[in-house]
Design a protein around this motif. Structure first.
Motif: not given
Length: 244
Positions: A132-158
């Motif tokens: 499926s698809s996920l649209f994420v809005t980030v709060r508190g992102l540094p102004s330069e924005g570099g070196g920041i990533v989003a991690l997604l951990a499923p609840a029923v995880a492998l």
């Protein structure tokens, strides 16, 4: 030797022999066994990886033990050889969601389950590869924005199934996401490997800072997540302890 002491000597010899036998039994390695398995893939996307190309692994919780793996045939059946008794976790290197994980009538937790030589039933695994698809809005992102990533951990995880995605600004759409409940972590790229190791194993890892989201089967799911500072993440590592 006095007749008075002979019974005591006989008892002492028997006790010594019993202790020696127990010590020998403890010194012997645990008996290994073979484990039958079956892997079933459902909700396949176009051009999905065939089941026979996927490796199924058991990761022993006890330090020093080696992973055991099996290669399913086109029907999904496999045999894991020389499995040692003990607690294990499941590893299947595909992006999917566990629908069914059992031995006989017993439901198993993919990241912590016990196996022993008395197992006679087949290890049954059913994975949904629906995306499926996920649209994420980030709060508190540094102004330069570099070196920041989003991690997604499923609840029923492998095991090791924490997915990282590069941020392309304050708002980013991610596709090929497994539906279901997940947690979002917005962190510095320096922490990607560590968070990916902790998040699937510890449901309470950064539980008050991570963003929970239910990714819908159909349509586009939207979520807003806060960027986590380095100090908060490091404290969470210290509190969680070592990863086995």
């Amino acid at each position: 030797m006095s007749r008075l002491y002979r019974p005591f000597m006989r008892v002492a010899c028997i006790a010594a022999a019993a202790l020696a036998a127990c010590a020998q039994m403890r010194a012997q390695p645990p008996r290994t066994f073979d484990l039958n398995g079956n892997l079933k893939l459902v909700d396949l996307p176009p051009e999905a990886t065939p089941v026979e190309a996927i490796v199924v692994r058991l990761h022993p919780k006890k330090g020093g033990a080696f992973d055991i793996q099996a290669d399913p045939d086109p029907d999904g059946t496999s045999v894991m050889k020389n499995v040692r008794p003990g607690r294990c976790s499941l590893e299947v290197p595909v992006r999917g969601r566990i629908l069914h994980f059992t031995i006989g009538s017993q439901n198993l937790a993919p990241d912590a389950f016990h196996l022993d030589s008395s197992v006679a039933d087949t290890l049954q695994i059913a994975l949904s590869l629906k995306i499926s698809s996920l649209f994420v809005t980030v709060r508190g992102l540094p102004s330069e924005g570099g070196g920041i990533v989003a991690l997604l951990a499923p609840a029923v995880a492998l095991r090791l199934s924490c997915y990282s995605f590069a941020l392309r600004g304050v708002k980013t759409e991610y596709r090929s996401i497994p539906p279901g409940r997940s947690r979002i972590f917005i962190v510095d790229s320096r922490f990607v490997n560590h968070v990916s190791a902790y998040a699937p194993r510890f449901p309470d890892f950064l539980e008050n800072q991570a963003t929970e989201v239910e990714v819908l089967d159909e349509g586009k799911t939207k979520a807003t997540a806060a960027c986590l500072n380095a100090r908060t993440v490091r404290q969470a590592f210290a509190q969680a302890g070592p990863v086995l």
